[in-house]
Write a protein that holds these residues in place. Structure first.
Motif, PDB file in Angstrom:
ATOM      1  N   HIS A  41      38.987 -16.933   6.882  1.00  9.73           N
ATOM      2  CA  HIS A  41      38.503 -17.516   8.129  1.00  9.73           C
ATOM      3  C   HIS A  41      39.459 -18.631   8.548  1.00  9.73           C
ATOM      4  O   HIS A  41      40.093 -19.275   7.716  1.00  9.73           O
ATOM      5  CB  HIS A  41      37.099 -18.109   7.950  1.00  9.73           C
ATOM      6  CG  HIS A  41      36.015 -17.092   8.072  1.00  9.73           C
ATOM      7  ND1 HIS A  41      34.771 -17.402   8.546  1.00  9.73           N
ATOM      8  CD2 HIS A  41      35.975 -15.772   7.795  1.00  9.73           C
ATOM      9  CE1 HIS A  41      34.019 -16.324   8.544  1.00  9.73           C
ATOM     10  NE2 HIS A  41      34.725 -15.323   8.082  1.00  9.73           N
ATOM     11  N   ILE A  42      39.558 -18.843   9.816  1.00 12.77           N
ATOM     12  CA  ILE A  42      40.418 -19.909  10.328  1.00 12.77           C
ATOM     13  C   ILE A  42      39.807 -21.247   9.945  1.00 12.77           C
ATOM     14  O   ILE A  42      38.633 -21.501  10.179  1.00 12.77           O
ATOM     15  CB  ILE A  42      40.577 -19.802  11.853  1.00 12.77           C
ATOM     16  CG1 ILE A  42      41.282 -18.502  12.202  1.00 12.77           C
ATOM     17  CG2 ILE A  42      41.324 -21.008  12.403  1.00 12.77           C
ATOM     18  CD1 ILE A  42      41.316 -18.205  13.680  1.00 12.77           C
ATOM     19  N   ARG A  43      40.612 -22.088   9.315  1.00 12.90           N
ATOM     20  CA  ARG A  43      40.165 -23.429   8.920  1.00 12.90           C
ATOM     21  C   ARG A  43      41.114 -24.450   9.502  1.00 12.90           C
ATOM     22  O   ARG A  43      42.315 -24.265   9.484  1.00 12.90           O
ATOM     23  CB  ARG A  43      40.194 -23.570   7.394  1.00 12.90           C
ATOM     24  CG  ARG A  43      39.123 -22.815   6.689  1.00 12.90           C
ATOM     25  CD  ARG A  43      39.234 -22.995   5.191  1.00 12.90           C
ATOM     26  NE  ARG A  43      39.402 -24.388   4.818  1.00 12.90           N
ATOM     27  CZ  ARG A  43      38.555 -25.069   4.061  1.00 12.90           C
ATOM     28  NH1 ARG A  43      37.504 -24.483   3.594  1.00 12.90           N
ATOM     29  NH2 ARG A  43      38.780 -26.321   3.756  1.00 12.90           N
ATOM     30  N   VAL A  44      40.561 -25.517  10.000  1.00 14.79           N
ATOM     31  CA  VAL A  44      41.370 -26.639  10.464  1.00 14.79           C
ATOM     32  C   VAL A  44      41.428 -27.620   9.298  1.00 14.79           C
ATOM     33  O   VAL A  44      40.461 -28.297   8.997  1.00 14.79           O
ATOM     34  CB  VAL A  44      40.772 -27.291  11.724  1.00 14.79           C
ATOM     35  CG1 VAL A  44      41.629 -28.456  12.172  1.00 14.79           C
ATOM     36  CG2 VAL A  44      40.624 -26.257  12.832  1.00 14.79           C
ATOM     37  N   THR A  45      42.580 -27.677   8.641  1.00 16.57           N
ATOM     38  CA  THR A  45      42.703 -28.470   7.419  1.00 16.57           C
ATOM     39  C   THR A  45      43.453 -29.773   7.644  1.00 16.57           C
ATOM     40  O   THR A  45      43.856 -30.416   6.683  1.00 16.57           O
ATOM     41  CB  THR A  45      43.430 -27.648   6.332  1.00 16.57           C
ATOM     42  OG1 THR A  45      44.714 -27.264   6.818  1.00 16.57           O
ATOM     43  CG2 THR A  45      42.627 -26.428   5.942  1.00 16.57           C
ATOM     44  N   LEU A  46      43.625 -30.163   8.895  1.00 17.40           N
ATOM     45  CA  LEU A  46      44.381 -31.376   9.192  1.00 17.40           C
ATOM     46  C   LEU A  46      43.780 -32.590   8.504  1.00 17.40           C
ATOM     47  O   LEU A  46      44.490 -33.351   7.850  1.00 17.40           O
ATOM     48  CB  LEU A  46      44.439 -31.600  10.708  1.00 17.40           C
ATOM     49  CG  LEU A  46      45.237 -32.797  11.181  1.00 17.40           C
ATOM     50  CD1 LEU A  46      46.696 -32.632  10.807  1.00 17.40           C
ATOM     51  CD2 LEU A  46      45.093 -32.953  12.680  1.00 17.40           C
ATOM     52  N   LEU A  47      42.482 -32.751   8.580  1.00 17.21           N
ATOM     53  CA  LEU A  47      41.825 -33.908   7.975  1.00 17.21           C
ATOM     54  C   LEU A  47      41.636 -33.720   6.473  1.00 17.21           C
ATOM     55  O   LEU A  47      41.963 -34.600   5.681  1.00 17.21           O
ATOM     56  CB  LEU A  47      40.477 -34.166   8.654  1.00 17.21           C
ATOM     57  CG  LEU A  47      39.679 -35.357   8.150  1.00 17.21           C
ATOM     58  CD1 LEU A  47      40.473 -36.644   8.311  1.00 17.21           C
ATOM     59  CD2 LEU A  47      38.361 -35.452   8.889  1.00 17.21           C
ATOM     60  N   VAL A  48      41.125 -32.574   6.068  1.00 16.46           N
ATOM     61  CA  VAL A  48      40.802 -32.354   4.655  1.00 16.46           C
ATOM     62  C   VAL A  48      42.061 -32.320   3.777  1.00 16.46           C
ATOM     63  O   VAL A  48      42.004 -32.677   2.606  1.00 16.46           O
ATOM     64  CB  VAL A  48      39.942 -31.079   4.477  1.00 16.46           C
ATOM     65  CG1 VAL A  48      40.772 -29.809   4.560  1.00 16.46           C
ATOM     66  CG2 VAL A  48      39.168 -31.116   3.186  1.00 16.46           C
ATOM     67  N   SER A  49      43.194 -31.954   4.341  1.00 12.14           N
ATOM     68  CA  SER A  49      44.424 -31.910   3.546  1.00 12.14           C
ATOM     69  C   SER A  49      44.916 -33.310   3.179  1.00 12.14           C
ATOM     70  O   SER A  49      45.679 -33.478   2.234  1.00 12.14           O
ATOM     71  CB  SER A  49      45.522 -31.150   4.286  1.00 12.14           C
ATOM     72  OG  SER A  49      45.884 -31.839   5.463  1.00 12.14           O
TER      73      SER A  49
ATOM     74  N   ALA B 110      36.018 -37.989  -1.419  1.00  9.96           N
ATOM     75  CA  ALA B 110      36.004 -37.893   0.042  1.00  9.96           C
ATOM     76  C   ALA B 110      36.237 -36.453   0.493  1.00  9.96           C
ATOM     77  O   ALA B 110      35.568 -35.960   1.409  1.00  9.96           O
ATOM     78  CB  ALA B 110      37.069 -38.811   0.640  1.00  9.96           C
ATOM     79  N   LYS B 111      37.168 -35.780  -0.161  1.00  6.41           N
ATOM     80  CA  LYS B 111      37.443 -34.378   0.178  1.00  6.41           C
ATOM     81  C   LYS B 111      36.229 -33.507  -0.135  1.00  6.41           C
ATOM     82  O   LYS B 111      35.841 -32.663   0.668  1.00  6.41           O
ATOM     83  CB  LYS B 111      38.660 -33.881  -0.592  1.00  6.41           C
ATOM     84  CG  LYS B 111      39.053 -32.464  -0.268  1.00  6.41           C
ATOM     85  CD  LYS B 111      40.327 -32.071  -0.987  1.00  6.41           C
ATOM     86  CE  LYS B 111      40.745 -30.683  -0.570  1.00  6.41           C
ATOM     87  NZ  LYS B 111      42.033 -30.306  -1.150  1.00  6.41           N
ATOM     88  N   ARG B 112      35.629 -33.732  -1.277  1.00  5.42           N
ATOM     89  CA  ARG B 112      34.457 -32.957  -1.680  1.00  5.42           C
ATOM     90  C   ARG B 112      33.290 -33.207  -0.730  1.00  5.42           C
ATOM     91  O   ARG B 112      32.569 -32.281  -0.353  1.00  5.42           O
ATOM     92  CB  ARG B 112      34.062 -33.316  -3.114  1.00  5.42           C
ATOM     93  CG  ARG B 112      32.959 -32.464  -3.659  1.00  5.42           C
ATOM     94  CD  ARG B 112      32.873 -32.611  -5.178  1.00  5.42           C
ATOM     95  NE  ARG B 112      31.829 -31.767  -5.679  1.00  5.42           N
ATOM     96  CZ  ARG B 112      30.590 -32.173  -5.932  1.00  5.42           C
ATOM     97  NH1 ARG B 112      30.263 -33.420  -5.744  1.00  5.42           N
ATOM     98  NH2 ARG B 112      29.696 -31.335  -6.384  1.00  5.42           N
TER      99      ARG B 112
ATOM    100  N   GLY C 222      44.830 -23.626  -0.476  1.00  7.20           N
ATOM    101  CA  GLY C 222      45.884 -24.609  -0.682  1.00  7.20           C
ATOM    102  C   GLY C 222      46.705 -24.779   0.576  1.00  7.20           C
ATOM    103  O   GLY C 222      46.670 -23.955   1.476  1.00  7.20           O
ATOM    104  N   SER C 223      47.465 -25.867   0.645  1.00 11.48           N
ATOM    105  CA  SER C 223      48.223 -26.141   1.863  1.00 11.48           C
ATOM    106  C   SER C 223      49.263 -25.059   2.142  1.00 11.48           C
ATOM    107  O   SER C 223      49.515 -24.722   3.284  1.00 11.48           O
ATOM    108  CB  SER C 223      48.890 -27.510   1.759  1.00 11.48           C
ATOM    109  OG  SER C 223      49.777 -27.532   0.663  1.00 11.48           O
TER     110      SER C 223
END
Length: 169
Positions: free
Chosen positions: A68-76, A82-84, A161-162
């Motif tokens: 699925h498309i994920r926007v990982t800008l913040l979570v990365s 905080a990530k969890r 992963g990134s």
């Protein structure tokens, strides 16, 4: 339990694949019928029903394969707690939205069955039949999201992963 859940997701994906074959069959039948001068009513409607079935039935399998498309800008940029917390928040929102979607999809099919609602096109298909695929797909998506939420809560969820998120095919 993991084996049964994976079998559920894979089974839904196989049904989605069969629905895609149904789309192909309807399109080919429509083309062939035009070439040979006869008309098969309902091919457009059935192609649409199969396309919707394929989309909904593939949702859970796609989620479980991290496609699925994920926007990982913040979570990365986050780590640790905080990530969890952000992942759990996102999954909680996903579970709640999927629960609403599943409830109303099942309700739509149920009401269509009770009212004997039929398609207005020439095929006159009872609409609860194609709506079952949408209802089933949304319920399985809800199960998959709850599964992901529980895995994240227990610290067993594998995330994208990134490098994997940048993959282009």
């Amino acid at each position: 339990m993991r084996r049964y859940l994976d079998a559920l997701y894979d089974g839904a994906a196989w049904l989605a694949a069969l629905a895609m074959i149904g789309v192909l069959a309807m399109v080919l039948l429509s083309i062939v019928s035009r070439q040979f001068g006869f008309h098969v009513p309902g091919t457009d409607a059935y192609a649409g029903y199969a396309m919707a079935a394929a989309g909904f039935l593939a949702l859970a399998h796609t989620l479980k394969r991290n496609e699925h498309i994920r926007v990982t800008l913040l979570v990365s940029h986050l780590q640790g707690g905080a990530k969890r917390a952000l992942e759990l928040w996102a999954l909680t929102a996903g579970v709640l939205l999927a629960a609403l979607f599943a409830f109303y999809a099942v309700r739509l099919a149920w009401v269509s069955r009770q009212l004997n609602d039929i398609s207005t096109s020439s095929d006159a298909t009872p609409l609860w039949i194609p709506q079952l695929a949408m209802a089933l797909g949304t319920v399985i998506l809800l199960v998959a999201l709850v599964d992901e939420w529980l895995l994240e809560w227990r610290g067993l969820r594998s995330t994208v992963g990134s490098q994997e998120a940048l993959r282009n095919e």
